[in-house]
Design a protein around this motif. Structure first.
Motif, PDB file in Angstrom:
ATOM      1  N   ARG A 105       0.876  -1.221   0.047  1.00  0.00           N
ATOM      2  CA  ARG A 105      -0.202  -0.029  -0.091  1.00  0.00           C
ATOM      3  C   ARG A 105       1.019   1.326   0.096  1.00  0.00           C
ATOM      4  NH1 ARG A 105      -5.261  -0.834   0.544  1.00  0.00           N
ATOM      5  NH2 ARG A 105      -6.100  -2.782   1.530  1.00  0.00           N
ATOM      6  N   PHE A 106       0.383   2.417  -0.692  1.00  0.00           N
ATOM      7  CA  PHE A 106       1.028   3.492  -0.921  1.00  0.00           C
ATOM      8  C   PHE A 106       0.318   4.712  -1.041  1.00  0.00           C
ATOM      9  CE2 PHE A 106       0.323   2.374  -5.064  1.00  0.00           C
ATOM     10  CZ  PHE A 106       0.151   3.677  -5.682  1.00  0.00           C
ATOM     11  N   TRP A 107       0.598   5.901  -0.769  1.00  0.00           N
ATOM     12  CA  TRP A 107       0.220   7.110  -1.096  1.00  0.00           C
ATOM     13  C   TRP A 107       0.943   7.773  -2.302  1.00  0.00           C
ATOM     14  CZ3 TRP A 107      -4.447   7.590   0.720  1.00  0.00           C
ATOM     15  CH2 TRP A 107      -4.749   7.050   2.161  1.00  0.00           C
ATOM     16  N   ASN A 108       0.570   8.324  -3.331  1.00  0.00           N
ATOM     17  CA  ASN A 108       1.140   9.079  -4.374  1.00  0.00           C
ATOM     18  C   ASN A 108       1.419  10.351  -3.946  1.00  0.00           C
ATOM     19  OD1 ASN A 108       2.266   9.924  -6.793  1.00  0.00           O
ATOM     20  ND2 ASN A 108       0.324   9.741  -7.777  1.00  0.00           N
ATOM     21  N   ALA A 109       2.715  10.447  -3.195  1.00  0.00           N
ATOM     22  CA  ALA A 109       2.745  12.097  -2.572  1.00  0.00           C
ATOM     23  C   ALA A 109       3.633  12.743  -3.073  1.00  0.00           C
ATOM     24  CB  ALA A 109       3.126  11.853  -1.043  1.00  0.00           C
ATOM     25  N   THR A 110       4.948  12.412  -3.684  1.00  0.00           N
ATOM     26  CA  THR A 110       5.955  13.157  -4.257  1.00  0.00           C
ATOM     27  C   THR A 110       6.483  12.139  -5.099  1.00  0.00           C
ATOM     28  OG1 THR A 110       7.713  12.544  -2.933  1.00  0.00           O
ATOM     29  CG2 THR A 110       6.159  14.535  -2.221  1.00  0.00           C
ATOM     30  N   ALA A 111       7.243  12.826  -6.076  1.00  0.00           N
ATOM     31  CA  ALA A 111       8.186  12.003  -6.859  1.00  0.00           C
ATOM     32  C   ALA A 111       9.147  11.035  -6.151  1.00  0.00           C
ATOM     33  CB  ALA A 111       9.142  12.745  -7.800  1.00  0.00           C
ATOM     34  N   ALA A 112       9.552  11.125  -5.211  1.00  0.00           N
ATOM     35  CA  ALA A 112      10.245  10.284  -4.334  1.00  0.00           C
ATOM     36  C   ALA A 112       9.694   9.357  -3.404  1.00  0.00           C
ATOM     37  CB  ALA A 112      11.138  11.261  -3.360  1.00  0.00           C
ATOM     38  N   CYS A 113       8.444   9.626  -3.163  1.00  0.00           N
ATOM     39  CA  CYS A 113       7.622   8.824  -2.366  1.00  0.00           C
ATOM     40  C   CYS A 113       6.040   8.937  -2.556  1.00  0.00           C
ATOM     41  CB  CYS A 113       7.810   8.825  -0.980  1.00  0.00           C
ATOM     42  SG  CYS A 113       7.212   7.744   0.329  1.00  0.00           S
ATOM     43  N   CYS A 114       5.243   7.732  -3.046  1.00  0.00           N
ATOM     44  CA  CYS A 114       5.794   6.483  -3.096  1.00  0.00           C
ATOM     45  C   CYS A 114       5.194   5.852  -4.215  1.00  0.00           C
ATOM     46  CB  CYS A 114       5.767   5.652  -1.744  1.00  0.00           C
ATOM     47  SG  CYS A 114       7.036   5.964  -0.429  1.00  0.00           S
ATOM     48  N   ASP A 115       4.792   6.275  -5.472  1.00  0.00           N
ATOM     49  CA  ASP A 115       4.136   5.543  -6.476  1.00  0.00           C
ATOM     50  C   ASP A 115       5.185   5.130  -7.410  1.00  0.00           C
ATOM     51  OD1 ASP A 115       2.471   4.800  -8.385  1.00  0.00           O
ATOM     52  OD2 ASP A 115       1.931   6.798  -9.132  1.00  0.00           O
ATOM     53  N   PHE A 116       6.012   4.054  -6.731  1.00  0.00           N
ATOM     54  CA  PHE A 116       7.213   3.675  -7.430  1.00  0.00           C
ATOM     55  C   PHE A 116       6.779   2.989  -8.803  1.00  0.00           C
ATOM     56  CE2 PHE A 116       8.498   2.968  -2.964  1.00  0.00           C
ATOM     57  CZ  PHE A 116       9.136   4.269  -2.734  1.00  0.00           C
ATOM     58  N   TYR A 117       5.573   2.473  -9.153  1.00  0.00           N
ATOM     59  CA  TYR A 117       5.282   1.898 -10.550  1.00  0.00           C
ATOM     60  C   TYR A 117       4.625   2.768 -11.334  1.00  0.00           C
ATOM     61  CZ  TYR A 117       6.660  -2.531  -8.213  1.00  0.00           C
ATOM     62  OH  TYR A 117       7.456  -3.316  -7.431  1.00  0.00           O
ATOM     63  N   GLY A 118       4.422   3.979 -11.024  1.00  0.00           N
ATOM     64  CA  GLY A 118       3.928   5.135 -11.970  1.00  0.00           C
ATOM     65  C   GLY A 118       2.486   5.125 -12.234  1.00  0.00           C
ATOM     66  N   THR A 119       1.689   4.476 -11.306  1.00  0.00           N
ATOM     67  CA  THR A 119       0.213   4.371 -11.465  1.00  0.00           C
ATOM     68  C   THR A 119      -0.628   5.765 -11.597  1.00  0.00           C
ATOM     69  OG1 THR A 119      -0.484   4.526  -9.188  1.00  0.00           O
ATOM     70  CG2 THR A 119       0.096   2.452  -9.979  1.00  0.00           C
ATOM     71  N   VAL A 212      14.802   6.090  -4.494  1.00  0.00           N
ATOM     72  CA  VAL A 212      14.811   5.183  -5.935  1.00  0.00           C
ATOM     73  C   VAL A 212      15.100   6.354  -7.052  1.00  0.00           C
ATOM     74  CG1 VAL A 212      13.100   3.373  -5.264  1.00  0.00           C
ATOM     75  CG2 VAL A 212      12.284   5.477  -5.795  1.00  0.00           C
ATOM     76  N   GLY A 213      16.115   6.929  -6.687  1.00  0.00           N
ATOM     77  CA  GLY A 213      16.592   8.005  -7.803  1.00  0.00           C
ATOM     78  C   GLY A 213      16.088   9.415  -7.591  1.00  0.00           C
ATOM     79  N   ASP A 214      15.097   9.612  -6.838  1.00  0.00           N
ATOM     80  CA  ASP A 214      14.405  10.912  -6.697  1.00  0.00           C
ATOM     81  C   ASP A 214      14.615  11.533  -5.371  1.00  0.00           C
ATOM     82  OD1 ASP A 214      12.876  11.038  -9.164  1.00  0.00           O
ATOM     83  OD2 ASP A 214      11.691   9.433  -8.509  1.00  0.00           O
ATOM     84  N   PRO A 215      15.148  12.764  -5.457  1.00  0.00           N
ATOM     85  CA  PRO A 215      15.601  13.593  -4.296  1.00  0.00           C
ATOM     86  C   PRO A 215      14.294  14.168  -3.463  1.00  0.00           C
ATOM     87  CG  PRO A 215      15.424  15.113  -5.950  1.00  0.00           C
ATOM     88  CD  PRO A 215      15.085  13.880  -6.722  1.00  0.00           C
ATOM     89  N   TYR A 216      14.708  13.963  -1.971  1.00  0.00           N
ATOM     90  CA  TYR A 216      13.683  14.625  -1.156  1.00  0.00           C
ATOM     91  C   TYR A 216      14.592  15.463  -0.153  1.00  0.00           C
ATOM     92  CZ  TYR A 216      15.608  11.012   1.832  1.00  0.00           C
ATOM     93  OH  TYR A 216      16.432  10.051   2.719  1.00  0.00           O
ATOM     94  N   PRO A 217      14.018  16.646   0.469  1.00  0.00           N
ATOM     95  CA  PRO A 217      14.647  17.796   1.077  1.00  0.00           C
ATOM     96  C   PRO A 217      14.981  17.324   2.473  1.00  0.00           C
ATOM     97  CG  PRO A 217      12.424  18.245   1.123  1.00  0.00           C
ATOM     98  CD  PRO A 217      12.481  17.023   0.217  1.00  0.00           C
ATOM     99  N   SER A 218      15.627  18.075   3.110  1.00  0.00           N
ATOM    100  CA  SER A 218      16.070  17.675   4.409  1.00  0.00           C
ATOM    101  C   SER A 218      15.093  18.345   5.307  1.00  0.00           C
ATOM    102  CB  SER A 218      17.471  18.523   4.671  1.00  0.00           C
ATOM    103  OG  SER A 218      17.442  20.011   4.734  1.00  0.00           O
ATOM    104  N   VAL A 219      15.308  18.088   6.514  1.00  0.00           N
ATOM    105  CA  VAL A 219      14.131  18.574   7.544  1.00  0.00           C
ATOM    106  C   VAL A 219      14.246  20.112   7.553  1.00  0.00           C
ATOM    107  CG1 VAL A 219      13.824  18.919  10.203  1.00  0.00           C
ATOM    108  CG2 VAL A 219      14.266  16.660   9.044  1.00  0.00           C
ATOM    109  N   ASP A 220      15.393  20.634   7.557  1.00  0.00           N
ATOM    110  CA  ASP A 220      15.816  21.872   7.674  1.00  0.00           C
ATOM    111  C   ASP A 220      15.037  22.798   6.496  1.00  0.00           C
ATOM    112  OD1 ASP A 220      17.146  21.839   9.726  1.00  0.00           O
ATOM    113  OD2 ASP A 220      19.212  22.039   8.972  1.00  0.00           O
TER     114      ASP A 220
END
Length: 302
Positions: A105-119, A212-220
């Motif tokens: 199960r996943f949520w399509n939130a950002t490029a980095a997380c977590c629609d890994f199969y491009g639905t 999986v190759g896509d960036p996510y930002p830091s906490v700051d």
């Protein structure tokens, strides 16, 4: 409930259900103190209505967003929000993400997380309709609507704050991040933010990284972006005592940083940094009450 309150519920709840919503079907009514399964777009979610529910009084609404490959039921066991719903008297929704090709199960939130199969599933629109659906059948205080997410659910909570700010008062994210593209986040109004993160998280790293190759930002970066969106002063308050949130760490281990000065509409942006905490800390009994204390203190303007 008193006899008078039960009579009012019997009269008012069916009327509220009959009204429906332009954005989706109305949720079925449910007796206070119980949980109902609501079908929305073929994707059911659980809604808990506390025993204190009275249709003549508007209650806060809390929505739980689970992590990747988890479920609402498993994350309810983790956060234990149902008991707090009864103690504090808020409506509590537990939706599930969709299942990908690997059965997770996943949520399509950002490029980095977590629609890994491009639905391309539009979870943002689904959750917006979920909020409308509950408000169509239950007495929800629209000034007090909150999202709590872990990991992938935290990413999704941030996306909802970006895209549906008018429906949301505040979010709490544990081990999730905002989008790496600030241009994708243009909220219509300020939203209060509580970001909770272990400094030793190796799954979604405190200092940012890639998934999986896509960036996510830091906490700051995540927090400073929301500080600017909310108009908060860049001088933090750091005088609050540390919190004891992680049972595996000698507590109190969590540093508290708050941005409140200058924030528009009374919003706040806070960071709780769990020293040496991991991706899924073993939560203390004080964790969920502390998170709810922060969220429920936030009230959107009328």
């Amino acid at each position: 409930m008193s006899a008078k309150q039960r009579l009012l519920a019997a009269l008012v709840l069916p009327l509220l259900a009959a009204c429906g919503s332009a954005s989706g079907p109305a949720a079925p009514t449910v007796a206070p103190g119980s949980t109902v399964t609501v079908d929305l777009d073929g994707r059911p979610f659980q809604l808990h209505v506390p025993r204190a529910y009275d249709p003549t009084t508007r209650l806060p609404l809390v929505v739980l967003l689970h992590g990747y490959e988890s479920s609402a039921a498993l994350h309810e066991e983790y956060f234990k929000l149902a008991g707090e719903s009864e103690r504090r008297g808020f409506l509590y929704a537990m939706p599930d993400g969709t299942t990908d090709r690997s059965g997770k199960r996943f949520w399509n939130a950002t490029a980095a997380c977590c629609d890994f199969y491009g639905t391309g599933v539009d979870d943002s629109a689904y959750l917006s309709r979920l909020l409308d659906t509950i408000a169509a059948s239950y007495s929800v205080d629209s000034r007090r609507v909150y999202l709590i997410g872990h990991s992938n659910g935290g990413f999704m909570a941030y996306r909802m704050a970006c895209e549906h700010a008018k429906q949301i008062t505040a979010i709490a994210s544990l081990a999730g991040m905002a989008t790496d593209d600030p241009g994708q986040c243009r909220p219509e109004r300020p939203v209060s933010i509580l970001h909770i993160h272990g400094t030793a998280d190796q799954t979604i790293k405190y200092g940012g990284g890639t998934n999986v190759g896509d960036p996510y930002p830091s906490v700051d970066t995540t927090v400073s972006g929301w500080r600017r969106r909310d108009g908060c002063d860049d001088r933090p308050e750091t005088s609050a005592a540390p919190l004891d949130l992680d049972s595996d760490r000698p507590g109190p281990e969590t540093a508290v940083t708050v941005y409140a000065a200058g924030c528009r509409d009374g919003t706040r942006v806070a960071v709780w940094s769990i020293e040496d905490g991991g991706h899924m800390p073993r939560l203390t009994a004080s964790f969920t009450p502390a998170v709810l204390d922060f969220l429920l203190a936030q009230v959107s303007p009328a």
